[in-house]
Design an enzyme around this catalytic site. Sequence first.
Site, PDB file in Angstrom:
ATOM      1  N   GLY A   1       0.811  -1.221   0.000  1.00  0.00           N
ATOM      2  CA  GLY A   1       0.000   0.000   0.000  1.00  0.00           C
ATOM      3  C   GLY A   1       0.838   1.262   0.000  1.00  0.00           C
TER       4      GLY A   1
ATOM      5  N   GLU B   1      -1.202  -4.688   3.134  1.00  0.00           N
ATOM      6  CA  GLU B   1      -0.006  -3.913   3.498  1.00  0.00           C
ATOM      7  C   GLU B   1       0.614  -4.493   4.770  1.00  0.00           C
ATOM      8  OE1 GLU B   1       1.966  -1.279   2.385  1.00  0.00           O
ATOM      9  OE2 GLU B   1       3.027  -1.658   4.259  1.00  0.00           O
TER      10      GLU B   1
ATOM     11  N   VAL C   1       5.571  -3.491  -4.098  1.00  0.00           N
ATOM     12  CA  VAL C   1       6.210  -3.432  -2.772  1.00  0.00           C
ATOM     13  C   VAL C   1       7.528  -2.663  -2.811  1.00  0.00           C
ATOM     14  CG1 VAL C   1       5.159  -5.570  -1.958  1.00  0.00           C
ATOM     15  CG2 VAL C   1       7.329  -5.659  -3.199  1.00  0.00           C
ATOM     16  N   GLY C   2       7.652  -1.784  -3.770  1.00  0.00           N
ATOM     17  CA  GLY C   2       8.872  -0.978  -3.820  1.00  0.00           C
ATOM     18  C   GLY C   2       9.626  -1.203  -5.108  1.00  0.00           C
TER      19      GLY C   2
ATOM     20  N   ALA D   1      10.632  11.235 -10.072  1.00  0.00           N
ATOM     21  CA  ALA D   1      11.106  11.729 -11.364  1.00  0.00           C
ATOM     22  C   ALA D   1      11.740  13.108 -11.229  1.00  0.00           C
ATOM     23  CB  ALA D   1       9.940  11.781 -12.346  1.00  0.00           C
TER      24      ALA D   1
ATOM     25  N   HIS E   1      -7.364  34.850  -5.259  1.00  0.00           N
ATOM     26  CA  HIS E   1      -8.671  34.441  -4.754  1.00  0.00           C
ATOM     27  C   HIS E   1      -9.648  34.352  -5.913  1.00  0.00           C
ATOM     28  CE1 HIS E   1     -11.975  34.076  -1.926  1.00  0.00           C
ATOM     29  NE2 HIS E   1     -12.631  34.994  -2.626  1.00  0.00           N
TER      30      HIS E   1
END
Lengths: 454, 470
Positions: free
Chosen positions: B184, B206, B266-267, B315, B455
């Site tokens: 996750g 996870e 997972v990475g 990146a 604004h």
Amino acid sequence: MATEVLMPRQGQSVESCLILAWKKNVGESVAKGDAICEVETDKATFEVEAGAAGVLLARLFKEGDDVPVLTPIAYIGQPGEKVPSGAGAAGSSLPNPTASEAVAPPSSKPRGEPAASASRAAAGEIAEPEQRPATSRTISPRARNLAQAKGVKVEEAHGSGPGGRIIERDIKKVLESREPMTPAAISDFLGSAEAGTPGAGTGPGGRIGTKDLNAQTPAAAAVEGQITERPVKGIRKLIAERMHASLRDTAQLTMSASADARAMLSYRKRLKGSAVETLAAVTINDLVLFAVARTLARHPEMNAHMAADMIREFRAVHLGFAVDTPRGLIVPVIRDAHLMTLTQLSAEAKLLSQACLAGNVGPDDLAGATFTVSNLGNLGVESFTPVLNPPQVAILGVCAIQPKPVMNGEEVQFVPSIGLSITIDHRAVDGAPGARFLQDLAAAIRDIDLTLAL
Amino acid sequence: MSEQQYDLIIVGAGPGGYIAAERAGSLGRKVLLVEKDKLGGVCLNRGCIPTKTLLHASKLYAHAKEGARFGVSADNVRFDLGAAMEHKRKTVETLRRGIASQMKRFGVTVIEGEARLIGSSEGNRVQVGNQTYAARNLIIATGSSPAMPPIPGLQEGVARGQVLTSTELLEISELPKRLVIVGGGYIGMEFASFFGTLGTEVTVVEMMDEIVPIMDREFAAILRKAVKGVKYELGARVERIDGTVVNFSRGPEQGRAEGDLVLVSVGRRPNVDGIGLAEAGLDIDRSGIRVNEYLQTNLPGVYAIGDVTGKSLLAHSASRMGEVAVRHMFQESYRGEKPPSVGNPRAAGAMRYGAIPWVVFTSPEVAGCGLTEEQAAAEGRRVNVASIPMAVSGRYLAEHPGERGTCKVICAEENGALLGVHMIGSGCSELIFGASLMIESELRVQDVREIVFPHPTVSEVLRDAIWEVE
């Protein structure tokens, strides 16, 4: 009737102005509209103009004084005219009450004359000028505002204004000498007494950020990449302590000379060709050691130890010589070297070197040297400064053999010469005796055949 | 075999490599850019851009379905995955052509092929096919690949096409009914948001007790609840994958999650193998090629940037690293830019990681820059924290009614410097750069308060949060 010149009010918020420079001297005639002095507020620099024509009768403040607005700063009138007696009283109510100067007769005071002159004392009404204490650092409001906005400490600036006062340009000069600071860095810098001034930062465009103010020395912090760590212990620790103590506690002087090495080289060539093993094994270093041992016997002042209040000269030569081992530098000792023949000395040196390299040299073989020889000649070193091994008072560095031009009649001849560098402890030995030893040693090497015959 | 000489060779044409090529090319340097696949790297072809294209499509779908509250009703709203994929393909191709034309504009030579580093004793050399190229400077920008953990059954699942990485999931032709996402992190959550919004039943498994570890924990919890159609199995350790069934344990408890597809996210692992890096003697550790603050490696003239360094897997970090490296290697070209600094000449132009913004493009988006509250506490910093709902912004309330956006700012107690900004809420991706600017410039609360914000925009929440700081 003298006319007052008031410090003008330059806008509602300005309460005082700094007098930067007087443009008119006392006694000088002024026209209406002439600039009398230059003053600075925290926002701008401007000139104070004369409101009337006449002669400048008195200046009530010095350059560098901070004067409240609408306060009289000078008088204009006719030559000889007295300034109003109330002027002094007006002055005395000011924050800088006593700074003033005035003269009664015009043109009696040369420009730039020191404050306390008799003629001015006679003027009476105006009090004597008082020296501003040299220690008080003064800064103009304008400079102070800039310093606070950009992060400059007062002590960083060098005052170039009147009386050493720090004015705007002094702060600008500090700012030009470094990159701008980030707002947070300005807060930290001005808020911390210790923070020094970094010249450059690591922020955007080299800006000085908060991290740069507390940056560690780059040497300790910044090294990245592959690192090999070796603990300082054993021989390394011993060498570190001894060498540092040596340089710290003695007065080392190194002198260099060279010796004609032709005889030594040809002798060595003959030895090398010998069928006798002990002769063939003799090295150049052995020959130098031999010459040193023989020469030292004639120079006891070099063969000595220096204690706190005693110099001990030795008859016997116990010759230390440096051996490079994988574990570090080791200095074994050839005892009674002065009594040895060349082959004895050569054999002993070889034995000790091998023991050092093998790591089994005994502690007795490492103690009690009276003089040390360190040979870096085989590594091509031409000259160096050997570090003393206290309490010994001298150490000889042996350098490479190189051809050296020598005049031979009208011709130049290149003579192979061996470099010799002697370091002495100047507390015990003077330069001349050290040089004489070196000279004798050079002769002993040059005439190695005669030395061997002794 | 002839050898061509360059000023700089860059291996890898991702956002690190092609930006470095542009910068060096603009200095008039002779640059060679080697890419084994396509210009743009993972970011353009298999990462940032394709996912953002698809996520936009899913957001449009949700808006179309929920338009009634704004007075816009549409019947039969359908999602056409094929059309979305086609839009993605066109977008990526257009951007790829853009990079190619930039390379041409700056005189960068681009070649396709697998580069191999060969020795650096006589300068740095790279072999591509039969050709060798030499340059004084070399940039390794080979990026990273999805990590595949040693889970039993995972390889078999991959072989059968049931277990995918993000790369394959971006090329599917049919929406799965059920999707299990292992991991996750931000990649897993972006896919969860995409598929969840489109009606897929998503389960995120996870191992940690909260999703997206870079995120402020409070925000992570808000995000979990806000993303539609997603279930969570937190603190769950995956033990085995059987086909499309993910078996996990949570302490003594066992559990399973079943899908039609399984995404493993997972990475990522640095791409350091098979291109001669280790053989050349490059210092590489578990997280990647080791570099200093100028992206120099242990080899002279060899730099490494981006994911392959493991320093910051984003990146935009890679792009900045490329610029830092190019500036460092061609220092002489930058002299006119600024008067030389007094003091430490090495200080200027070093890579700074402290104010790199990040965004998770879920619905709602999450963005952050600088320290989180937890990180500040771990560093032992005394901070003032202020937090306000995004709904204080009129624009936000008008466009995202019912969404629970929050903006949190963290300031140093001692000098008021802004240390961190964290936001959850639609639109925050476009305004986090402002926080980055403030943190990088070390602006204090009192400084930010002097800035005028337009604004009505969502950016005003940042200003309002700063005014809440005590």
